[in-house]
Scaffold this motif. Structure first.
Motif, PDB file in Angstrom:
ATOM      1  N   VAL A   1     -10.990 -18.545  43.781  1.00  0.00           N
ATOM      2  CA  VAL A   1     -10.072 -19.692  43.904  1.00  0.00           C
ATOM      3  C   VAL A   1      -9.349 -19.639  45.242  1.00  0.00           C
ATOM      4  CG1 VAL A   1      -8.097 -20.882  42.898  1.00  0.00           C
ATOM      5  CG2 VAL A   1      -9.801 -19.822  41.403  1.00  0.00           C
ATOM      6  N   HIS A   2      -8.939 -18.465  45.669  1.00  0.00           N
ATOM      7  CA  HIS A   2      -8.263 -18.347  46.966  1.00  0.00           C
ATOM      8  C   HIS A   2      -9.234 -18.611  48.115  1.00  0.00           C
ATOM      9  CE1 HIS A   2      -4.426 -17.014  45.433  1.00  0.00           C
ATOM     10  NE2 HIS A   2      -5.038 -16.180  44.635  1.00  0.00           N
ATOM     11  N   ARG A   3     -10.482 -18.219  47.958  1.00  0.00           N
ATOM     12  CA  ARG A   3     -11.478 -18.530  48.980  1.00  0.00           C
ATOM     13  C   ARG A   3     -11.676 -20.045  49.081  1.00  0.00           C
ATOM     14  NH1 ARG A   3     -17.012 -16.009  48.207  1.00  0.00           N
ATOM     15  NH2 ARG A   3     -17.306 -17.009  50.237  1.00  0.00           N
ATOM     16  N   LEU A   4     -11.741 -20.695  47.928  1.00  0.00           N
ATOM     17  CA  LEU A   4     -11.879 -22.158  47.923  1.00  0.00           C
ATOM     18  C   LEU A   4     -10.663 -22.826  48.568  1.00  0.00           C
ATOM     19  CD1 LEU A   4     -13.366 -22.612  44.350  1.00  0.00           C
ATOM     20  CD2 LEU A   4     -14.494 -23.301  46.478  1.00  0.00           C
ATOM     21  N   ALA A   5      -9.490 -22.262  48.353  1.00  0.00           N
ATOM     22  CA  ALA A   5      -8.280 -22.844  48.936  1.00  0.00           C
ATOM     23  C   ALA A   5      -8.348 -22.822  50.462  1.00  0.00           C
ATOM     24  CB  ALA A   5      -7.047 -22.081  48.444  1.00  0.00           C
ATOM     25  N   ARG A   6      -8.922 -21.755  51.015  1.00  0.00           N
ATOM     26  CA  ARG A   6      -9.036 -21.698  52.478  1.00  0.00           C
ATOM     27  C   ARG A   6     -10.002 -22.770  52.983  1.00  0.00           C
ATOM     28  NH1 ARG A   6      -8.771 -16.065  51.350  1.00  0.00           N
ATOM     29  NH2 ARG A   6     -11.036 -15.761  51.545  1.00  0.00           N
ATOM     30  N   TYR A   7     -11.076 -23.019  52.256  1.00  0.00           N
ATOM     31  CA  TYR A   7     -11.988 -24.108  52.616  1.00  0.00           C
ATOM     32  C   TYR A   7     -11.290 -25.468  52.480  1.00  0.00           C
ATOM     33  CZ  TYR A   7     -16.471 -21.583  53.010  1.00  0.00           C
ATOM     34  OH  TYR A   7     -17.507 -20.799  53.419  1.00  0.00           O
ATOM     35  N   ALA A   8     -10.447 -25.609  51.453  1.00  0.00           N
ATOM     36  CA  ALA A   8      -9.850 -26.913  51.143  1.00  0.00           C
ATOM     37  C   ALA A   8      -8.881 -27.370  52.213  1.00  0.00           C
ATOM     38  CB  ALA A   8      -9.148 -26.853  49.787  1.00  0.00           C
ATOM     39  N   VAL A   9      -8.025 -26.466  52.692  1.00  0.00           N
ATOM     40  CA  VAL A   9      -6.965 -26.901  53.623  1.00  0.00           C
ATOM     41  C   VAL A   9      -7.298 -26.587  55.077  1.00  0.00           C
ATOM     42  CG1 VAL A   9      -5.198 -26.659  51.863  1.00  0.00           C
ATOM     43  CG2 VAL A   9      -5.677 -24.725  53.354  1.00  0.00           C
ATOM     44  N   GLY A  10      -8.294 -25.736  55.310  1.00  0.00           N
ATOM     45  CA  GLY A  10      -8.650 -25.423  56.675  1.00  0.00           C
ATOM     46  C   GLY A  10      -7.640 -24.496  57.332  1.00  0.00           C
ATOM     47  N   PRO A  11      -7.924 -24.061  58.541  1.00  0.00           N
ATOM     48  CA  PRO A  11      -7.049 -23.081  59.202  1.00  0.00           C
ATOM     49  C   PRO A  11      -5.672 -23.617  59.545  1.00  0.00           C
ATOM     50  CG  PRO A  11      -8.763 -23.870  60.698  1.00  0.00           C
ATOM     51  CD  PRO A  11      -9.107 -24.402  59.365  1.00  0.00           C
ATOM     52  N   ASP A  12      -5.534 -24.938  59.703  1.00  0.00           N
ATOM     53  CA  ASP A  12      -4.245 -25.510  60.104  1.00  0.00           C
ATOM     54  C   ASP A  12      -3.512 -26.202  58.968  1.00  0.00           C
ATOM     55  OD1 ASP A  12      -4.806 -24.739  62.758  1.00  0.00           O
ATOM     56  OD2 ASP A  12      -6.012 -26.554  63.031  1.00  0.00           O
ATOM     57  N   GLY A  13      -4.102 -26.244  57.783  1.00  0.00           N
ATOM     58  CA  GLY A  13      -3.488 -26.963  56.668  1.00  0.00           C
ATOM     59  C   GLY A  13      -2.424 -26.140  55.948  1.00  0.00           C
ATOM     60  N   THR A  14      -1.649 -26.833  55.123  1.00  0.00           N
ATOM     61  CA  THR A  14      -0.625 -26.158  54.335  1.00  0.00           C
ATOM     62  C   THR A  14      -1.292 -25.450  53.161  1.00  0.00           C
ATOM     63  OG1 THR A  14       0.967 -27.879  54.892  1.00  0.00           O
ATOM     64  CG2 THR A  14       1.494 -26.466  52.996  1.00  0.00           C
ATOM     65  N   PRO A  15      -1.167 -24.132  53.074  1.00  0.00           N
ATOM     66  CA  PRO A  15      -1.818 -23.443  51.961  1.00  0.00           C
ATOM     67  C   PRO A  15      -1.104 -23.751  50.648  1.00  0.00           C
ATOM     68  CG  PRO A  15      -0.481 -21.899  53.222  1.00  0.00           C
ATOM     69  CD  PRO A  15      -0.454 -23.209  53.967  1.00  0.00           C
TER      70      PRO A  15
END
Length: 893
Positions: free
Chosen positions: A492-506
């Motif tokens: 789920v945390h890996r998917l979150a990194r894909y979802a918001v990208g490097p500049d998005g709000t985690p």
């Protein structure tokens, strides 16, 4: 066998009703409502309908009391003699009758609660929070008991699991009838008012009769959200602060309301409705956003109206109640932001500073609901800060009773519900995450993503959006069903990194494992020990003072190894997880995925809480509430308050040293009994469900397939596989189908063999007295068996043409019934629970009537040539009877 004469029938019914020992007021309500229904059947039904309903009613009562094959055959012959059209009407009539009897029973419960509230404190309920506090104080001291009370949490989570068999239109009609029943009781001193109330009730019963009992199509997830909102609007919004008030009144005595409350809000309401997408393709990220928006609109509208009402009544003159400096400062800030409204309010309330402030605050809440950025509150904490300025000003001016009266209840509502109302939770299957990650990891940069991948990522983006718009409590729990490894959670945390990208709000995510099967429960401690070392998990633990939530599934484990082994495995898993959490300095919350039926962890919640392993509760209890359970527990304000009070009392007492010592000592004393029961029950259960051809046999002897056609909820009944395999059959139709066949197998199968294998009756009777887990199991099975019926079950089992399996089921039912009666020390089931026994016996013959109608429809459908089109009239009759039996037994899935 001849039919009874009219005189014999009247005598039979009179004796049957007298034997139930129904309280006189409830008897009068049932008689009145039944008379109204009879009148409606004569006026609005087809010619002769009332007489046919009476014939079947009397025949089933005779068969229930006589218990001879001849009496049962006579009742079955009457049911079979009807045309399909008449059988349809008769099924609807009995279903309407059950709705009315359920209403009368609920009304009696409310009547008793009101009478109890009017008694002196010493005569009130002993299972209330106030009583639990006194008992806990005696063990640990007042200061420690108060700390326990103020840290306590009760967290019901409403789900859209499709177990409510009746339509919302039917539920609404019943709620209107409930109000009219109250009016009728209040009008009995005035003949004209009583007649008017009865006329209006007759009109509503006629509406109930004319309302189609089956939904024409499945509700959408948004429809399910709005159904839950009705419970909030009509009950929970006001009931929860009333519970806090009652507890504070009891603890503070005459000083209550004149000083700050000692009670802190202990209810948090969660929701899966619009968030649970495990196996439901209709719940999308868009639906989740809509669900949160609808919930927020409902709570903000409620807060706006409450604030306005409290403000209008706060007509305290500045001369008698001078404002504090902080209140004057707040007025200036609010006026600057909303000058025209402030001037208008000041003209109408020139010397009432506290009133003026609250009316302006109400406008700011309205602006929050309408997304007016100039006036809207940023979050509920800023609203609470303003309300506390008003509260403090009142206290400083000597108006403590105004500070801690209705204004305090408003504060409690904001603290409980925020701007989000329900803490919306997301759930998805671990296999979906793995599939999407495999695609994302293999994709070239910029490559197009599949629809599934985009949807999964959009869900996580939606969580970020909801947290930003409605506050961090609005969303954030992400439940991973079928958690089988630490990797399933890290995904789920890996998917979150894909979802918001490097500049998005985690997103702020609390990833919650859901352990469902027997094997998963056994593996849980090891998986948890591994995942808390994962960087994102460790960081989240640090950010939350090492709080962790773990969900346990009752349904799939029971379907996996049988109810006895599942119960014991759940207890053992809880004990091991709780011990691991204490050793790891983790504040654990166990989330119990319970259903309404006993095969899915149902039964009284308070007794279940008190039977939990030491330190597995520790003042926090979270569980799913679904389908018919939501309306049964929270549909009426008085019953909702009583339920919350009872559960909270059990949560408080569960951590009492005496309770924990008792559970620990019992678990150790009866460990060998538990091991014997576990092995014997599991072997017996496997001998049934692993028998060749069991799955198609199960589908043939129950209305399992037909239940899937009922428009109960938006979620499909299965995870896409046929009845050739039970592995992916959802637990709800598994339980629902056995219930409809009057077998209730999911709640008891294997217990008789387990008890027989132990064999020591005296030992088992001692265990029933000393071992809370065992007592709860036995009591729940007694209720399950009391609602089963061997005579009717035999006819369902005959549909399968497998005498070996039918005999196995019937033999185990008889064995379990015999042992449960012996263990409880009575002569019949529920002999030690007369109120519950009365409720079951009162309904049973009427449920029998619907079961007989269902059997004739099921036989017709099963005997049709292979490949022939389904007879729509027989299918409709079967579905009508399913709805009616569910209403009569008050259990579905």
């Amino acid at each position: 066998m001849r039919e009874l004469t009219q005189t014999e029938a009247i005598d039979l019914v009179g004796r049957f009703e007298a034997e139930q020992e129904i309280p006189e007021q409830m008897r009068a309500d049932v008689r009145m409502l039944g008379t109204l229904l009879g009148r409606v059947l004569r006026e609005s039904g087809s010619p002769g309908l009332f007489d046919d309903v009476e014939r079947l009613r009397i025949a089933t009562i005779h068969a229930y009391t006589d218990e001879t094959p001849e009496a049962f055959a006579r009742a079955a012959a009457i049911a079979d003699s009807f045309t399909v059209e008449r059988a349809d009407e008769v099924a609807r009539a009995f279903t309407a009758y059950f709705h009315l009897v359920n209403l009368a029973e609920e009304h009696q419960r409310v009547r008793i609660l009101r009478e109890r509230d009017g008694r002196p404190d010493k005569e009130r309920a002993t299972d209330s929070v106030a009583a639990a506090f006194v008992r806990l104080s005696a063990e640990v001291g007042d200061e420690t008991a108060l700390a326990h009370l103020q840290a306590m949490r009760f967290h019901p989570v409403f789900t859209a699991h499709p177990t409510e068999a009746r339509r919302r239109a039917v539920s609404s009609s019943i709620r209107r009838l409930a109000g009219l029943l109250d009016e009728h009781e209040a009008s009995r001193r005035n003949g004209a008012d009583e007649r008017r109330a009865e006329r209006r009730m007759l009109e509503e019963v006629d509406t109930l009769w004319r309302t189609a009992p089956l939904r024409p199509e499945k509700p959408s997830p948004t429809d399910e959200v709005r159904a839950v909102m009705a419970v909030f609007d009509e009950t929970l919004y006001t009931a929860v602060p009333h519970v806090y008030r009652r507890v504070d009144d009891a603890l503070q005595g005459p000083a209550a309301g004149g000083r700050a409350p000692v009670v802190r809000p202990f209810v948090r309401v969660g929701s899966w409705v619009g968030g649970d997408r495990d196996g439901n393709p209709f719940v999308t990220a868009s639906v989740t956003r809509k669900a949160a928006k609808i919930a927020s609109e409902h709570v903000l509208l409620g807060l706006e109206r409450t604030t306005s009402r409290v403000g209008r009544n706060l007509t305290l003159d500045a001369a008698t109640t001078p404002p504090s400096d902080a209140l004057i400062s707040l007025w200036q800030r609010l006026k600057a932001a909303d000058e025209d409204a402030a001037n208008d309010i000041a003209k109408r309330s020139p010397d009432e500073p506290h009133r003026r402030i609250l009316l302006l605050i109400a406008r700011r809440i309205e602006a929050t609901r309408e997304r007016n950025a100039d006036l809207a509150y940023r979050d509920p904490e800023h609203l609470l800060a303003d309300l506390r300025v008003v509260q403090d000003s009142l206290v400083q001016a000597g108006a403590a009773r105004q500070a801690y009266g209705h204004l305090q209840q408003l504060v409690w509502q904001v603290e409980t519900y925020g701007f989000h109302l329900t803490e919306l939770e997301v759930r998805q299957h671990s296999a979906v995450h793995a599939k999407v990650l495999a695609e994302l990891d293999a994709a070239a940069p910029g490559a197009a993503r599949s629809e599934l991948a985009e949807e999964v990522l959009d869900v996580i983006r939606t969580v970020v959006f909801l947290q930003e718009r409605y506050g961090p409590r609005a969303a954030g729990r992400y439940i991973v069903s079928f958690t089988r490894s630490a990797e399933d959670l890290a995904n789920v945390h890996r998917l979150a990194r894909y979802a918001v990208g490097p500049d998005g709000t985690p997103p702020v995510l609390d990833v919650v494992p859901l352990f469902e099967t027997f094997a998963d429960l056994q593996a849980a401690p090891g998986i948890l020990a591994e995942i808390v070392e994962h960087p994102e998990f460790a960081a989240r633990l640090d950010a939350t003072d090492r709080r962790l939530e773990v969900m346990l599934g009752y349904s799939d484990s029971s379907k996996d190894v049988g109810p006895v082994a599942a119960n014991l495995a759940l207890y053992e898993a809880q004990a091991e997880i709780a011990a691991w959490a204490r050793a790891s300095r983790i504040e654990l919350t166990l989330f119990h995925g319970r259903g309404g039926a006993l095969g899915r962890g149902g039964g009284p919640a308070n007794s279940a809480i008190l039977a939990q392993p030491p330190h597995s509760v520790d003042g926090r209890f979270k569980l799913t509430e679904q389908g018919e359970v939501i309306f049964a527990r929270y549909g009426d304000p008085a019953i909702a308050m009583r339920h919350i009070d009872q559960v909270a009392a059990a949560i408080l007492l569960a951590s009492a040293p005496s309770n924990e010592e008792r559970n620990l000592a019992a678990a150790e004393r009866y460990a060998d009994v538990a091991a014997t029961m576990d092995a014997a029950s599991r072997e017996r259960f496997f001998s049934l469900v692993k028998a060749p051809g069991f799955a198609p046999w199960f589908a043939r002897v129950t209305p399992m397939e037909e239940i899937g056609r009922l428009a109960l909820g938006s979620r499909p009944a299965r995870r896409g596989l046929s009845v050739e395999s039970l592995e992916d059959l959802r637990a709800i139709p598994w339980v629902f189908a056995w219930t409809q066949a009057r077998i209730n197998l999911a709640g008891w199968f294997g217990l008789g063999t387990a008890l027989e294998t132990v064999g020591d009756e005296a030992l088992l009777q001692r265990a029933y007295g000393d071992w809370p887990l065992f007592r709860t199991m036995i009591d729940n099975v007694a209720m399950s068996l009391a609602k089963a019926d061997d005579r009717i079950a035999r006819h369902y089992l005959e549909l399968g043409d497998r005498e070996d399996l039918a005999a196995l089921v019937r033999d185990e039912m008889a064995l379990t019934r015999s042992w449960v009666i012996r263990v409880t020390g009575g002569t019949e089931l529920l002999g030690n629970k007369p109120v519950l026994q009365r409720a079951v016996k009162m309904r049973s013959p009427y449920v029998d009537a619907l079961s007989l109608l269902q059997l004739r429809a099921l036989r017709s459908l099963r005997e049709a040539p292979e490949g022939a089109p389904v007879d729509p009239e027989q299918q409709r009759l079967l579905l009508l009877s399913v709805s009616g039996v569910a209403a009569g037994l008050q259990n579905t899935g």
